[in-house]
Design an enzyme around this catalytic site. Structure first.
Site, PDB file in Angstrom:
ATOM      1  N   GLU A  98       0.261 -12.636  10.609  1.00  0.00           N
ATOM      2  CA  GLU A  98      -0.933 -11.783  10.628  1.00  0.00           C
ATOM      3  C   GLU A  98      -2.182 -12.493  11.156  1.00  0.00           C
ATOM      4  OE1 GLU A  98      -1.892 -10.072   6.841  1.00  0.00           O
ATOM      5  OE2 GLU A  98      -3.845  -9.378   7.533  1.00  0.00           O
ATOM      6  N   ASP A 108      -6.310 -15.512   2.044  1.00  0.00           N
ATOM      7  CA  ASP A 108      -5.395 -14.557   2.678  1.00  0.00           C
ATOM      8  C   ASP A 108      -4.675 -15.156   3.879  1.00  0.00           C
ATOM      9  OD1 ASP A 108      -4.181 -12.163   2.979  1.00  0.00           O
ATOM     10  OD2 ASP A 108      -5.886 -11.107   3.853  1.00  0.00           O
ATOM     11  N   ARG A 113     -14.696 -14.851  -3.558  1.00  0.00           N
ATOM     12  CA  ARG A 113     -13.432 -14.125  -3.672  1.00  0.00           C
ATOM     13  C   ARG A 113     -12.294 -15.042  -4.144  1.00  0.00           C
ATOM     14  NH1 ARG A 113     -10.683 -11.202   1.544  1.00  0.00           N
ATOM     15  NH2 ARG A 113      -8.503 -11.523   0.981  1.00  0.00           N
ATOM     16  N   GLU A 137      -8.068  -3.625  -2.660  1.00  0.00           N
ATOM     17  CA  GLU A 137      -8.302  -2.989  -1.361  1.00  0.00           C
ATOM     18  C   GLU A 137      -8.088  -1.477  -1.422  1.00  0.00           C
ATOM     19  OE1 GLU A 137      -5.716  -5.219   1.254  1.00  0.00           O
ATOM     20  OE2 GLU A 137      -7.175  -6.858   1.385  1.00  0.00           O
ATOM     21  N   GLU A 188      -4.336 -24.588  14.663  1.00  0.00           N
ATOM     22  CA  GLU A 188      -5.481 -24.898  13.795  1.00  0.00           C
ATOM     23  C   GLU A 188      -6.620 -25.467  14.635  1.00  0.00           C
ATOM     24  OE1 GLU A 188      -4.811 -27.988  10.886  1.00  0.00           O
ATOM     25  OE2 GLU A 188      -6.335 -27.141   9.551  1.00  0.00           O
ATOM     26  N   LYS A 209       0.939  -3.445  -6.044  1.00  0.00           N
ATOM     27  CA  LYS A 209      -0.394  -3.937  -5.705  1.00  0.00           C
ATOM     28  C   LYS A 209      -1.364  -2.995  -6.408  1.00  0.00           C
ATOM     29  CE  LYS A 209      -3.396  -4.198  -1.549  1.00  0.00           C
ATOM     30  NZ  LYS A 209      -3.393  -4.189  -0.064  1.00  0.00           N
ATOM     31  N   ASN A 269       0.899  -1.160   0.000  1.00  0.00           N
ATOM     32  CA  ASN A 269       0.000   0.000   0.000  1.00  0.00           C
ATOM     33  C   ASN A 269       0.936   1.208   0.000  1.00  0.00           C
ATOM     34  OD1 ASN A 269      -2.241  -1.672   0.171  1.00  0.00           O
ATOM     35  ND2 ASN A 269      -2.245  -1.650   2.407  1.00  0.00           N
TER      36      ASN A 269
HETATM   37  O1  GCW Z   1      -3.807  -9.687   4.404  1.00  0.00           O
HETATM   38  C1  GCW Z   1      -4.281  -8.458   3.969  1.00  0.00           C
HETATM   39  C2  GCW Z   1      -3.871  -7.517   5.025  1.00  0.00           C
HETATM   40  C3  GCW Z   1      -3.599  -6.120   4.563  1.00  0.00           C
HETATM   41  C4  GCW Z   1      -2.620  -6.209   3.412  1.00  0.00           C
HETATM   42  C5  GCW Z   1      -3.285  -7.018   2.319  1.00  0.00           C
HETATM   43  C6  GCW Z   1      -2.327  -7.274   1.175  1.00  0.00           C
HETATM   44  C7  GCW Z   1      -0.857  -4.695   2.864  1.00  0.00           C
HETATM   45  O2  GCW Z   1      -4.839  -7.519   6.013  1.00  0.00           O
HETATM   46  O3  GCW Z   1      -3.081  -5.406   5.628  1.00  0.00           O
HETATM   47  O4  GCW Z   1      -2.216  -4.946   2.960  1.00  0.00           O
HETATM   48  O5  GCW Z   1      -3.678  -8.273   2.771  1.00  0.00           O
HETATM   49  O6  GCW Z   1      -1.737  -8.343   1.178  1.00  0.00           O
HETATM   50  O7  GCW Z   1      -2.175  -6.425   0.327  1.00  0.00           O
END
Ligand code: GCW
Length: 848
Positions: A416, A388, A359, A309, A534, A305, A228
């Site tokens: 994360e 993700d 998605r 988002e 898990e 990117k 970002n």
């Molecule tokens: O996993 C999500 C995260 C975002 C991240 C996004 C991405 C950098 O919550 O914080 O942004 O993916 O991978 O671009």
């Protein structure tokens, strides 16, 4: 008189305190006996051919001197002349090319790929010949790693990397205050080592230390700023700072790369469009890329990117993703740069009411038809799973759908969705699970690892990227044990067949020493960590079940559904799971090549651990294991939370076997994890218990005979509050001190049989406040604590009473009799209104 040496040794602690700054590059002395025995057999002469200050060969010499001194107490002489076969045994460091030009052809020249090296310790000499300078440095680190692990056996081999892209990605922001995610997006270990106040830091000493670590695990490039991306990274002043950063990485052979913001021509330049087909925009990027390479001539390239988002991209102008990528890839190519283009493009405003929306389909939908349209230096960077970084995902279908475009897999060292470094999670087994998946493209062997290395579809480029997000914390990732993941990432990106246990054992030797008990215990804890996590988070492929709308940390199953983010579980009162079949669902299963698609299309052939990823089934559906889905949920959560309790005694068995500083630090985290695992267990179990109305066969869910709900105690100054999500409080309620109260009490008469119990309390630990608490039995204080987890845990904080802030304190043993009075006194501080959930008196052997 006592001899003087007595005084000297008395002042040196038996084990030096360590803060983790050196990571696995401690070069700690080997035990005397071993060092004495072997130091003599190591040559005292180092011959280095063609070293230049500021380049990797010079660093190799520096590391070698440091390492030999540290590990074996050995000093060496350095010479810049000499060839193999000289009279004095030597350690020879050179690139192969330079060696040949100085010393002549080799009889049997090693076959080296880019970054590969030849290593030979066979005849009393040590020979390290790299295909380039950094490869020679890799070989030198390899040698030191062997010595530090007391591996002295003579060896000769060539070590070539599987893939040429072995990058780290940082999600560091330019500024702490104006970025939505603070200094580092999804960083759990302090602020950025690169940036501060919208500028590059003046003091970059941590960068130099980081460069050593990365180089020793053969990471060859690092993207320093968040995907970002903030356009101001490219101002003249900041580019000069990027140049300073590159100067610190260069001696270690780590190339810098930058994330680019697609809208930069508008945001930073003075254009009114960032349309990739606009001539002025093309010119702008050409100029900008030239300028960047003017400052950092060996820049590895860029990362982008786009249209994800909220990030700008070519779709804004109805241009294709390929047109967008090529815009910036072309000028990069002129400088030999790579353009990494993320496949993480999806619509986060998906209509959840549409059964067929998914998605997971996005990557293939967005990218497949552009296969072959990208410039040669574009590499599509694909997250390992289609959603993700979840605790369990199948590999992204895009790996099987791009044949004409090189790809890289994106992994995440920063945890994360996986406990944010407060929970132990050793990632290598999860990565191996993905990389070893056979996609069966055209019915032929097609392991993900061979797709990303370029082998399967015949690409020269390809490989690995991992989001790393180390911060200013002295131990880099916030938790000492989390560093095994960074180490392992390097090992896997170099050789994807690296064994999970071998890797963590090597790391443990380098990090904590050669004590077999320590090595075995750390390996055991590490290998337990994925199944355990898990189990107490999300089972059967349902995803992690963390709060996806807030911090991605604590439990919140409800947050997955009924929103546009598309991380749905489709849980209702009767059934759960995403139907991704072709016949009745979103069709995602059909994006895999036929054999795999067929397997996932049917419940019978879908493994239990991915059942809910591919199928929507009743809670009463019977798994291959013979359990129902709901009972599996309940059991797994109890098993997982119970396993988490075992980490603490395992770790405690290591006390005194290395320094107390790292021991204590980890102990705190593991004790916290043991408590938070129970929070997870209960929150998830309550949620599905409540939703499905199906009882736990073992009668555990909702039944807590040893708990006292604080909201049911006699309250003075405390108020009962409803917690959101409700399942993150025992019986859905907690208490907080009233707004005007400076002290609050809760009192109850104990009804438990007389005996000795382990006392614990569940409360909420909020940021910006350290409430204090005291516990009294019959007026005598038996325990006290402060709500200070927020001060030393790294997770993203929540200001609310929820699954992120919910925590447990273990308060030691108490002996009580029936009828005793329990009193808790809470003193609020700031927003932390001394919140309490329940007190529990645990008889021997009970985990609740
Ligand atoms: O996993 C999500 C995260 C975002 C991240 C996004 C991405 C950098 O919550 O914080 O942004 O993916 O991978 O671009």
């Amino acid at each position: 008189m006592r001899p003087l040496f007595w005084l000297a040794t008395a002042l040196i602690p038996a084990v030096m305190a360590e803060d983790g700054l050196d990571g696995w590059l401690r070069y700690a002395p080997l035990p005397d006996k071993i060092a004495k025995c072997y130091a003599k057999s190591i040559p005292s002469q180092v011959t280095v051919l063609g070293a230049t200050d500021g380049l990797p060969l010079a660093s190799a010499v520096k590391e070698l001197k440091l390492g030999l001194k540290g590990i074996l107490g050995k000093e060496v002489d350095i010479s810049d002349e000499g060839c193999m076969g000289g009279e004095t045994p030597s350690i020879l460091l050179s690139t192969l090319e330079n060696y040949v030009s100085v010393c002549g052809d080799l009889d049997d020249p090693p076959e080296l790929d880019e970054d590969g090296f030849y290593f030979n310790t066979k005849d009393g000499n040590v020979v390290i010949l790299g295909s380039n300078e950094r490869a020679t440095l890799y070989g030198t680190f390899e040698y030191l790693s062997r010595l530090a692990q007391a591996r002295f056996e003579p060896v000769e081999y060539v070590d070539n990397p599987e893939a040429n892209i072995r990058w780290g990605n940082h999600w560091d922001n330019m500024d702490y205050t104006t970025s939505t995610h603070g200094s580092i997006e999804r960083g759990y270990a302090g602020v950025s080592i690169f940036f501060k106040d919208n500028k590059i830091r003046d003091d970059l000493s941590r960068v130099e230390q980081y460069a050593r670590l990365l180089s020793s695990i053969r990471i060859n490039a690092i993207v320093i700023n968040n995907v970002n991306a903030n356009p101001i990274t490219l101002t003249d002043e900041n580019l000069a700072g990027v140049g300073r950063i590159a100067d610190l990485f260069r001696p270690y052979g780590v190339q810098v790369a930058l994330s680019l913001n697609f809208a930069s021509p508008v945001e930073l330049g003075d254009l009114d469009t960032f349309d990739p087909l606009d001539e002025d925009v093309v010119r702008w990027w050409d100029g900008m890329v030239d300028k960047i390479y003017g400052v950092v001539p060996d820049l590895a390239g860029f990362l982008n990117k786009a249209n994800s988002e909220g990030q700008p991209g070519p779709l804004t102008y109805n241009r294709t993703l390929a047109e967008g990528a090529n815009l910036m890839a072309r000028p990069a190519a002129r400088h030999g740069g790579i353009f990494m283009f993320r496949a993480f493009v999806y619509d986060h405003h998906l209509d959840h009411r549409d059964w067929y929306n998914d998605r997971a389909n996005a990557a293939v939908d967005f990218f497949k038809h552009h296969d072959g349209e990208f410039e040669d230096n574009v590499v599509v960077q694909i997250k390992y799973g289609p959603i993700d970084f979840q605790v369990r995902e199948p590999p992204s279908t895009l790996f099987a759908n791009l044949r004409h475009t090189p790809v890289a897999v994106e992994l995440q060292v920063t945890q994360e969705y996986l406990g944010q470094q407060n929970h132990l999670f050793y990632l290598t087994p999860l990565w191996r699970d993905i990389l070893d998946f056979d996609l069966r493209v055209d019915g032929e062997e097609s392991y993900v690892r061979d797709v990303v290395s370029g082998k399967r579809f015949g690409h020269k480029l390809g490989g690995y990227a991992a989001v790393i997000n180390v911060g200013m914390d002295r131990n880099w990732l916030g938790s000492h044990l989390a560093m095994s993941n960074l180490y392992a990432y390097g090992r896997i990106a170099w050789d994807s067949s690296s064994d999970s246990v071998d890797v963590v054992e090597d790391w443990t030797r380098l990090t904590f020493g050669l004590d077999r008990g320590v090595i075995d215990t750390v390996a055991e804890m590490s290998m337990l960590s994925w199944p355990m996590y898990e189990n107490y988070t999300g089972n059967l492929g349902v995803q992690t079940l963390t709060d996806i709308l807030h911090t991605h940390y604590g439990p919140n199953p409800a947050s997955q559904d009924n929103n546009g983010w598309g991380q749905w579980t489709r849980a209702n009162r009767y059934s759960i799971g995403m139907d991704r079949t072709v016949w009745n669902g979103t069709g995602y299963a059909g994006q895999y090549p036929a054999e795999v698609a067929e397997r996932f299309e049917h419940i019978e052939t879908t493994p239990d651990n991915l059942l809910l990823w591919f199928h929507h089934v009743p809670y009463t559906h019977v798994l291959k294991s013979g359990k129902t889905v709901i009972q599996h949920f309940y059991d797994a959560h109890y098993d997982g939370a119970e396993a988490a309790q075992t980490l603490v005694p395992m770790w405690e068995s290591l006390k005194g076997r290395f320094d107390d500083e790292r021991y204590e630090h980890m102990l705190h985290r593991l004790v916290y994890q043991a408590g938070h695992a129970i929070v997870w267990r209960d929150a998830v179990n309550y949620f599905y218990h409540n939703l499905s109305g199906i009882e736990d066969e073992a009668g555990r869910v909702g039944s807590h005979p040893w708990r006292i709900e604080v909201e049911d105690m006699e309250l003075d100054g405390y108020e009962r509050v409803a917690v959101t999500p409700p399942s993150t409080a025992s019986r859905f309620y907690a208490v907080e001190a009233a707004a005007n109260a400076t002290v609050a009490t809760a009192t109850a008469t104990l009804g438990f049989p007389a005996g000795t119990y382990r006392l614990a309390v569940n409360y909420y630990d909020l940021p910006d406040g350290q409430a204090s608490y005291e516990v009294f039995i019959n007026g005598e204080e038996v325990a006290a604590w402060e709500g200070d987890y927020d001060l030393y845990l790294g997770n993203t904080k929540s200001e609310f009473l929820d699954g992120h802030s919910a925590a447990r304190r273990w308060l030691g043993e108490v002996t009580i009799a029936e009828g005793d009075e329990l009193k808790i006194v809470g003193r609020p501080d700031g927003i932390e209104r001394a919140p309490l959930d329940y007190v529990v008196f645990l008889p021997e052997g009970v985990v609740d």
